[in-house]
Design a protein around this motif. Structure first.
Motif, PDB file in Angstrom:
ATOM      1  N   THR A 101      22.391  74.732  37.469  1.00 57.86           N
ATOM      2  CA  THR A 101      22.606  75.412  36.190  1.00 57.86           C
ATOM      3  C   THR A 101      24.026  75.938  36.083  1.00 57.86           C
ATOM      4  O   THR A 101      24.633  75.908  34.998  1.00 57.86           O
ATOM      5  N   ASP A 123      18.529  73.456  27.923  1.00 61.63           N
ATOM      6  CA  ASP A 123      17.894  73.981  29.128  1.00 61.63           C
ATOM      7  C   ASP A 123      16.466  73.444  29.188  1.00 61.63           C
ATOM      8  O   ASP A 123      15.551  73.981  28.558  1.00 61.63           O
ATOM      9  N   VAL A 131      19.380  79.481  31.565  1.00 64.08           N
ATOM     10  CA  VAL A 131      20.675  79.418  30.880  1.00 64.08           C
ATOM     11  C   VAL A 131      20.883  80.652  30.004  1.00 64.08           C
ATOM     12  O   VAL A 131      22.005  81.163  29.887  1.00 64.08           O
ATOM     13  N   ILE A 168      18.098  76.666  24.196  1.00 66.66           N
ATOM     14  CA  ILE A 168      17.608  77.335  25.395  1.00 66.66           C
ATOM     15  C   ILE A 168      16.267  78.018  25.131  1.00 66.66           C
ATOM     16  O   ILE A 168      15.780  78.052  24.000  1.00 66.66           O
TER      17      ILE A 168
END
Length: 266
Positions: A101, A123, A131, A168
């Motif tokens: 990540t 993500d 994230v 995300i």
């Protein structure tokens, strides 16, 4: 396993057919403005938190000595992807805590400094999304809601600057493998690519050897970057990970993380 392999092959063939078609406005369900410029401007802006970036070793928002290794990775990856006509890059690792990540966020922001490029970060570590913590931004809707069609991307995605989009989650999905394997997920990504016309789409995926999530999704990408951690990742783990990825997509390269260079006196 045979059932999963059959589903992957069917999905891969379907993606090849879809790539030759143009989605209609009704199919897109993204934004009334179907031109790329209007679509990008419709995304809600997101201000990144400098303290959070520093805490999680995200160093590429500005050029500098710390950003240089990731800038080199950006250039090498971009040149190779352009040479092969690739746009979708998965970032994964054999096992957790390898820094995938960190690499995904740094590479995305390094690409963001290229003003002539548009980049997207998704993500897809749906069991343990992080994230949002690395960037200290909170989405109104989860990426799972977007991929399943419950909310359009224009309401779920966020925009950093003029040329970086971020999708995300702030909570885990209950059935991530089903979502990552679903044909609807593949269609949603095709729709996003058709409208927003990104140069690079980066997918932060789970570690390969932990569960089936990454295996289920790799049919949707052009290539993958493997992140390994010095003195932690075992050779057997890397070998198994590389072979697994190569069955489903192209291996772009390997990033050795947390390597401490010798001073040359030993």
């Amino acid at each position: 396993m045979e059932k999963l392999q059959a589903a992957l092959e069917k999905a891969r063939q379907t993606r090849a057919v879809r790539s030759s078609t143009v989605p209609t406005r009704q199919q897109l369900r993204i934004t009334p403005a179907t031109d790329a410029d209007g679509a990008w401007q419709a995304l809600a802006p997101a201000d990144l938190d400098e303290a959070a970036l520093s805490q999680h070793l995200i160093v590429t928002r500005e050029a500098g000595a710390e950003a240089t290794p990731f800038d080199i990775l950006r250039t090498k990856a971009l040149l190779q992807m352009r040479q092969n006509g690739w746009k979708r890059l998965a970032i994964t690792s054999p096992m957790p805590n390898s820094g995938k990540t960190t690499v995904a966020c740094n590479l995305t922001l390094a690409l963001g400094r290229q003003r002539d490029l548009r980049s997207m970060l998704f993500d897809l570590d749906l069991r343990d999304p992080s994230v949002h913590e690395f960037l200290n931004i909170m989405p109104q809707h989860t990426i799972g809601e977007m991929l399943s069609g419950r909310v359009p991307f224009t309401e779920q995605g966020l925009r950093h600057g003029e040329n970086v989009a971020i999708s995300i989650s702030n909570r885990a999905e209950l059935d991530p493998t089903r979502l990552l394997l679903a044909e609807e997920t593949a269609e949603r990504l095709d729709e996003i690519e058709a409208v927003y016309k990104p140069d690079v789409m980066i997918f932060d995926l789970p570690s390969v050897l932990v569960n089936d999530d990454t295996r289920a999704f790799l049919k949707n990408v052009d290539c993958a970057l493997i992140v390994i951690r010095a003195e932690t990742t075992r050779h057997g783990q890397f070998d198994a990970c590389e072979r697994e990825i190569a069955e489903h997509t192209n291996v772009l390269g390997v990033v050795l993380n947390a390597y401490r260079q010798s001073d040359g006196n030993g």
